[in-house]
Scaffold this active site. Structure first.
Site, PDB file in Angstrom:
ATOM      1  N   LEU A  40     -28.935 -36.969 -13.920  1.00  0.00           N
ATOM      2  CA  LEU A  40     -28.178 -35.797 -14.364  1.00  0.00           C
ATOM      3  C   LEU A  40     -27.222 -35.319 -13.289  1.00  0.00           C
ATOM      4  O   LEU A  40     -26.105 -34.899 -13.575  1.00  0.00           O
ATOM      5  CB  LEU A  40     -29.136 -34.663 -14.739  1.00  0.00           C
ATOM      6  CG  LEU A  40     -30.055 -34.915 -15.941  1.00  0.00           C
ATOM      7  CD1 LEU A  40     -31.006 -33.745 -16.124  1.00  0.00           C
ATOM      8  CD2 LEU A  40     -29.240 -35.145 -17.202  1.00  0.00           C
ATOM      9  N   GLY A  45     -26.748 -32.379  -0.800  1.00  0.00           N
ATOM     10  CA  GLY A  45     -27.420 -33.184   0.219  1.00  0.00           C
ATOM     11  C   GLY A  45     -28.926 -33.127   0.153  1.00  0.00           C
ATOM     12  O   GLY A  45     -29.598 -33.818   0.910  1.00  0.00           O
ATOM     13  N   GLY A  47     -31.000 -33.453  -2.792  1.00  0.00           N
ATOM     14  CA  GLY A  47     -31.721 -34.306  -3.723  1.00  0.00           C
ATOM     15  C   GLY A  47     -30.927 -34.688  -4.948  1.00  0.00           C
ATOM     16  O   GLY A  47     -29.722 -34.465  -5.022  1.00  0.00           O
ATOM     17  N   LYS A  62     -36.608 -33.124 -10.434  1.00  0.00           N
ATOM     18  CA  LYS A  62     -35.839 -32.933  -9.208  1.00  0.00           C
ATOM     19  C   LYS A  62     -36.518 -33.727  -8.095  1.00  0.00           C
ATOM     20  O   LYS A  62     -37.732 -33.599  -7.895  1.00  0.00           O
ATOM     21  CB  LYS A  62     -35.759 -31.452  -8.837  1.00  0.00           C
ATOM     22  CG  LYS A  62     -34.939 -30.626  -9.796  1.00  0.00           C
ATOM     23  CD  LYS A  62     -34.910 -29.165  -9.400  1.00  0.00           C
ATOM     24  CE  LYS A  62     -34.086 -28.932  -8.170  1.00  0.00           C
ATOM     25  NZ  LYS A  62     -33.913 -27.465  -7.885  1.00  0.00           N
ATOM     26  N   ASP A 161     -29.457 -16.306  -4.915  1.00  0.00           N
ATOM     27  CA  ASP A 161     -28.283 -17.141  -5.226  1.00  0.00           C
ATOM     28  C   ASP A 161     -27.869 -16.998  -6.693  1.00  0.00           C
ATOM     29  O   ASP A 161     -27.633 -17.990  -7.380  1.00  0.00           O
ATOM     30  CB  ASP A 161     -28.568 -18.602  -4.882  1.00  0.00           C
ATOM     31  CG  ASP A 161     -27.278 -19.420  -4.729  1.00  0.00           C
ATOM     32  OD1 ASP A 161     -26.209 -18.813  -4.496  1.00  0.00           O
ATOM     33  OD2 ASP A 161     -27.339 -20.660  -4.840  1.00  0.00           O
TER      34      ASP A 161
END
Length: 308
Positions: A40, A45, A47, A62, A161
């Site tokens: 997907l 950096g 994964g 993931k 975030d």
């Protein structure tokens, strides 16, 4: 097709009927349960993200390829948070495990979670040619996200975030907050690390509040980012857009780029984005109460006509 997740595999594509990779010999049926079907995202950096099948169910995998202790700590924390939080606006964590590819000394850290169908709000606005969101929809989305944050904050976490690309709109209209890899828990340990400058730096231009840029994020930091997200949605412009942001005065002049926005809603979004964290709402309950008041103003029935 089955994909091999060994980062050093020369030919990761395999037929579905194999248990081991033809090229490198690594297992294809991960922990005897998950078969990787497609990549997907390979961006970033830290994964890669894959789609996996678990019987007849499609999920997301993931895979962490950064073996730095701090990256592993954040990855494990995301797995723990997703298993702990139960809300339709938060992906369900399924399983965390490590996987050792053939002829490798370094295990891969893996997290399987619910697959969220839909578009993130950055993609959504792009599809809409960045047309400003109508305020009724904005109020509905603000309420959804405030309830999600209420769940997160009540468990003593905060996200750090929030931004359009980390919010997915599902086909049924439900918003889902994703990417809990930067979440932090409000504990004495965190506060100690914060005071000594040991906190991981997380920043997204236009969305990160001043205190977080100084490694001092607090729960109200999420409110600043939430407000900036709705500036983007209600104007169709990034908060850093030169048409809105005045760098000489550090001012965001966004209201004139909206369409028929209720002053009370605009004032509330400005409060979310106050430069000082103590001037923002104290907690999510205050936000929910204020949104209920704005909803009453926006949706109150018109007064009856005067009698003759």
């Amino acid at each position: 097709m089955s994909l091999c997740i060994n980062p050093n595999c020369p030919h990761p594509e395999n037929p579905d009927n194999l248990l081991f990779c033809q090229a490198c010999g690594s297992e294809l049926l991960l922990v005897t349960e998950y078969r990787v079907t497609r990549l997907l995202s390979g961006k970033g950096g830290f994964g890669k993200t894959y789609e996996v099948s678990d019987g007849n169910t499609t999920k997301v995998l993931k895979v962490l390829i950064n073996d730095q202790p701090k990256a592993i700590e954040l990855f494990q924390q995301e797995a723990r948070v997703l298993r702990q939080l139960h809300h339709p606006g938060i992906p369900k964590g399924d399983r965390y495990f490590t996987f050792l590819p053939r002829n490798s000394q370094q295990p891969l850290h893996c997290l399987v979670m619910e697959k969220i169908e839909g578009l993130d709000l950055e993609e959504y606005q792009q599809q809409r040619q960045y047309h400003p969101l109508e305020q009724q929809s904005a109020l509905k989305w603000l309420l959804q996200l405030a309830k999600i944050l209420d769940k997160v904050h009540q468990q003593q976490f905060f996200h750090r975030d929030i931004k359009p690309s980390n919010i997915i709109l599902k086909p049924n209209g439900q918003l889902v907050l994703i990417d809990f890899g930067t979440v932090r828990e409000t504990t004495a340990t965190y506060l100690g690390k914060q005071s000594s400058g040991q906190v991981t730096y997380i920043a997204s231009a236009g969305y990160t509040p001043p205190e977080q840029l100084n490694y001092q994020a607090v729960p109200q930091s999420d409110f600043f980012a939430l407000g900036r997200t709705f500036v983007f949605l209600l104007t169709g412009k990034e908060p850093t857009d030169v048409e809105m942001y005045d760098p000489l005065n550090d001012e965001l002049n966004w209201r004139s780029h909206t369409i028929n926005l209720l002053p009370e809603l605009a004032d509330f979004i400005d409060q979310l984005m106050m430069r000082l964290a103590r001037e923002r709402p104290a907690n999510t309950q205050v936000i929910l109460q204020r949104l209920a008041e704005i909803d009453r103003i926006l949706n109150s029935p018109p007064p009856p006509p005067p009698r003759n």
